[in-house]
Scaffold this motif. Structure first.
Motif, PDB file in Angstrom:
ATOM      1  N   HIS A   1       0.820  -1.208   0.000  1.00  0.00           N
ATOM      2  CA  HIS A   1       0.000   0.000   0.000  1.00  0.00           C
ATOM      3  C   HIS A   1       0.853   1.256   0.000  1.00  0.00           C
ATOM      4  O   HIS A   1       0.532   2.229  -0.661  1.00  0.00           O
ATOM      5  N   ILE A   2       1.952   1.256   0.763  1.00  0.00           N
ATOM      6  CA  ILE A   2       2.837   2.407   0.825  1.00  0.00           C
ATOM      7  C   ILE A   2       4.281   1.912   0.791  1.00  0.00           C
ATOM      8  O   ILE A   2       4.643   1.025   1.541  1.00  0.00           O
ATOM      9  N   ASN A   3       5.060   2.500  -0.084  1.00  0.00           N
ATOM     10  CA  ASN A   3       6.481   2.187  -0.157  1.00  0.00           C
ATOM     11  C   ASN A   3       7.239   3.507  -0.028  1.00  0.00           C
ATOM     12  O   ASN A   3       7.186   4.350  -0.923  1.00  0.00           O
ATOM     13  N   GLU A   4       7.932   3.711   1.080  1.00  0.00           N
ATOM     14  CA  GLU A   4       8.608   4.974   1.326  1.00  0.00           C
ATOM     15  C   GLU A   4      10.067   4.970   0.868  1.00  0.00           C
ATOM     16  O   GLU A   4      10.728   5.991   0.962  1.00  0.00           O
ATOM     17  N   ARG A   5      10.573   3.859   0.408  1.00  0.00           N
ATOM     18  CA  ARG A   5      11.959   3.789  -0.069  1.00  0.00           C
ATOM     19  C   ARG A   5      11.964   3.527  -1.561  1.00  0.00           C
ATOM     20  O   ARG A   5      11.249   2.674  -2.056  1.00  0.00           O
ATOM     21  N   PHE A   6      12.808   4.294  -2.248  1.00  0.00           N
ATOM     22  CA  PHE A   6      12.916   4.097  -3.684  1.00  0.00           C
ATOM     23  C   PHE A   6      13.802   2.892  -3.970  1.00  0.00           C
ATOM     24  O   PHE A   6      14.553   2.434  -3.115  1.00  0.00           O
ATOM     25  N   GLU A   7      13.709   2.409  -5.156  1.00  0.00           N
ATOM     26  CA  GLU A   7      14.584   1.324  -5.595  1.00  0.00           C
ATOM     27  C   GLU A   7      15.184   1.712  -6.934  1.00  0.00           C
ATOM     28  O   GLU A   7      14.649   2.544  -7.647  1.00  0.00           O
ATOM     29  N   GLY A   8      16.317   1.112  -7.222  1.00  0.00           N
ATOM     30  CA  GLY A   8      16.983   1.394  -8.487  1.00  0.00           C
ATOM     31  C   GLY A   8      18.270   2.172  -8.291  1.00  0.00           C
ATOM     32  O   GLY A   8      18.750   2.372  -7.181  1.00  0.00           O
ATOM     33  N   ALA A   9      18.822   2.622  -9.398  1.00  0.00           N
ATOM     34  CA  ALA A   9      20.116   3.311  -9.387  1.00  0.00           C
ATOM     35  C   ALA A   9      19.946   4.789  -9.043  1.00  0.00           C
ATOM     36  O   ALA A   9      18.905   5.385  -9.305  1.00  0.00           O
ATOM     37  N   PHE A  10      20.992   5.357  -8.452  1.00  0.00           N
ATOM     38  CA  PHE A  10      20.992   6.779  -8.131  1.00  0.00           C
ATOM     39  C   PHE A  10      22.398   7.335  -8.301  1.00  0.00           C
ATOM     40  O   PHE A  10      23.377   6.602  -8.305  1.00  0.00           O
ATOM     41  N   ARG A  11      22.483   8.661  -8.445  1.00  0.00           N
ATOM     42  CA  ARG A  11      23.772   9.337  -8.555  1.00  0.00           C
ATOM     43  C   ARG A  11      23.615  10.765  -8.035  1.00  0.00           C
ATOM     44  O   ARG A  11      22.662  11.450  -8.369  1.00  0.00           O
ATOM     45  N   ARG A  12      24.560  11.184  -7.209  1.00  0.00           N
ATOM     46  CA  ARG A  12      24.602  12.556  -6.703  1.00  0.00           C
ATOM     47  C   ARG A  12      25.981  13.124  -7.019  1.00  0.00           C
ATOM     48  O   ARG A  12      26.991  12.447  -6.852  1.00  0.00           O
ATOM     49  N   MET A  13      26.003  14.373  -7.445  1.00  0.00           N
ATOM     50  CA  MET A  13      27.263  15.012  -7.812  1.00  0.00           C
ATOM     51  C   MET A  13      27.404  16.308  -7.022  1.00  0.00           C
ATOM     52  O   MET A  13      26.460  17.079  -6.923  1.00  0.00           O
ATOM     53  N   LEU A  14      28.600  16.514  -6.462  1.00  0.00           N
ATOM     54  CA  LEU A  14      28.900  17.704  -5.679  1.00  0.00           C
ATOM     55  C   LEU A  14      30.183  18.340  -6.187  1.00  0.00           C
ATOM     56  O   LEU A  14      31.154  17.640  -6.472  1.00  0.00           O
ATOM     57  N   THR A  15      30.190  19.639  -6.261  1.00  0.00           N
ATOM     58  CA  THR A  15      31.397  20.361  -6.629  1.00  0.00           C
ATOM     59  C   THR A  15      32.161  20.693  -5.364  1.00  0.00           C
ATOM     60  O   THR A  15      31.593  21.245  -4.419  1.00  0.00           O
ATOM     61  N   LEU A  16      33.437  20.351  -5.331  1.00  0.00           N
ATOM     62  CA  LEU A  16      34.275  20.618  -4.167  1.00  0.00           C
ATOM     63  C   LEU A  16      35.086  21.894  -4.395  1.00  0.00           C
ATOM     64  O   LEU A  16      35.330  22.288  -5.538  1.00  0.00           O
ATOM     65  N   PRO A  17      35.529  22.528  -3.309  1.00  0.00           N
ATOM     66  CA  PRO A  17      36.366  23.726  -3.461  1.00  0.00           C
ATOM     67  C   PRO A  17      37.682  23.399  -4.157  1.00  0.00           C
ATOM     68  O   PRO A  17      38.123  22.245  -4.192  1.00  0.00           O
ATOM     69  N   ASP A  18      38.316  24.420  -4.690  1.00  0.00           N
ATOM     70  CA  ASP A  18      39.577  24.233  -5.418  1.00  0.00           C
ATOM     71  C   ASP A  18      40.701  23.712  -4.534  1.00  0.00           C
ATOM     72  O   ASP A  18      41.631  23.077  -5.023  1.00  0.00           O
ATOM     73  N   ASP A  19      40.630  23.975  -3.228  1.00  0.00           N
ATOM     74  CA  ASP A  19      41.710  23.553  -2.338  1.00  0.00           C
ATOM     75  C   ASP A  19      41.518  22.139  -1.781  1.00  0.00           C
ATOM     76  O   ASP A  19      42.259  21.713  -0.912  1.00  0.00           O
ATOM     77  N   ALA A  20      40.543  21.382  -2.285  1.00  0.00           N
ATOM     78  CA  ALA A  20      40.344  20.000  -1.849  1.00  0.00           C
ATOM     79  C   ALA A  20      41.478  19.126  -2.384  1.00  0.00           C
ATOM     80  O   ALA A  20      41.862  19.233  -3.548  1.00  0.00           O
ATOM     81  N   ASP A  21      42.031  18.289  -1.525  1.00  0.00           N
ATOM     82  CA  ASP A  21      43.148  17.421  -1.899  1.00  0.00           C
ATOM     83  C   ASP A  21      42.597  16.081  -2.396  1.00  0.00           C
ATOM     84  O   ASP A  21      42.038  15.309  -1.613  1.00  0.00           O
ATOM     85  N   PRO A  22      42.723  15.760  -3.683  1.00  0.00           N
ATOM     86  CA  PRO A  22      42.174  14.505  -4.204  1.00  0.00           C
ATOM     87  C   PRO A  22      42.869  13.262  -3.660  1.00  0.00           C
ATOM     88  O   PRO A  22      42.330  12.167  -3.726  1.00  0.00           O
ATOM     89  N   GLU A  23      44.061  13.421  -3.079  1.00  0.00           N
ATOM     90  CA  GLU A  23      44.790  12.286  -2.513  1.00  0.00           C
ATOM     91  C   GLU A  23      44.392  12.009  -1.062  1.00  0.00           C
ATOM     92  O   GLU A  23      44.820  11.008  -0.499  1.00  0.00           O
ATOM     93  N   ALA A  24      43.594  12.880  -0.459  1.00  0.00           N
ATOM     94  CA  ALA A  24      43.235  12.743   0.956  1.00  0.00           C
ATOM     95  C   ALA A  24      41.720  12.671   1.117  1.00  0.00           C
ATOM     96  O   ALA A  24      41.101  13.496   1.771  1.00  0.00           O
ATOM     97  N   VAL A  25      41.122  11.656   0.508  1.00  0.00           N
ATOM     98  CA  VAL A  25      39.674  11.451   0.590  1.00  0.00           C
ATOM     99  C   VAL A  25      39.424  10.083   1.215  1.00  0.00           C
ATOM    100  O   VAL A  25      39.999   9.079   0.781  1.00  0.00           O
ATOM    101  N   ASP A  26      38.574  10.045   2.243  1.00  0.00           N
ATOM    102  CA  ASP A  26      38.202   8.787   2.894  1.00  0.00           C
ATOM    103  C   ASP A  26      36.689   8.645   2.866  1.00  0.00           C
ATOM    104  O   ASP A  26      35.969   9.633   3.036  1.00  0.00           O
ATOM    105  N   ALA A  27      36.200   7.419   2.680  1.00  0.00           N
ATOM    106  CA  ALA A  27      34.762   7.150   2.689  1.00  0.00           C
ATOM    107  C   ALA A  27      34.502   5.946   3.581  1.00  0.00           C
ATOM    108  O   ALA A  27      35.161   4.911   3.450  1.00  0.00           O
TER     109      ALA A  27
END
Length: 94
Positions: free
Chosen positions: A43-69
């Motif tokens: 009757h109600i499904n509050e969660r989506f299913e399927g693929a997703f993508r989010r894109m964020l622009t980072l500041p110029d001083d962000a270090d691409p070698e120092a990223v942790d997830a």
């Protein structure tokens, strides 16, 4: 730091990319609902299913070698450090 809520998503389906100052988070959530062959109604499904993508622009001083997830309890935490040259520093007066 960037926080993305990802409850119920398999960590193996998540991808984090950083290219030319653009951070991309993508993944896919599989359906856990009963199929059409089962005699159940949703009757109600509050969660989506399927693929997703989010894109964020980072500041110029962000270090691409120092990223942790890290994914913990349905929260994806991405830490992006600034480059050493962009850190504020005190200059001594002579």
């Amino acid at each position: 730091e960037i926080y993305a809520f990802a409850p119920g998503i398999d960590p193996a389906t998540l991808e984090v990319h950083l290219e030319r100052g653009l951070l991309t988070i993508s993944g896919e959530r599989k359906s856990v609902l009963p199929g059409a062959e089962e005699k159940a109604a949703v009757h109600i499904n509050e969660r989506f299913e399927g693929a997703f993508r989010r894109m964020l622009t980072l500041p110029d001083d962000a270090d691409p070698e120092a990223v942790d997830a890290k994914l913990s309890d349905g929260v994806l935490r991405i830490t992006v450090r600034r480059s050493a040259s962009a850190q504020p520093r005190r200059i001594a007066i002579q």
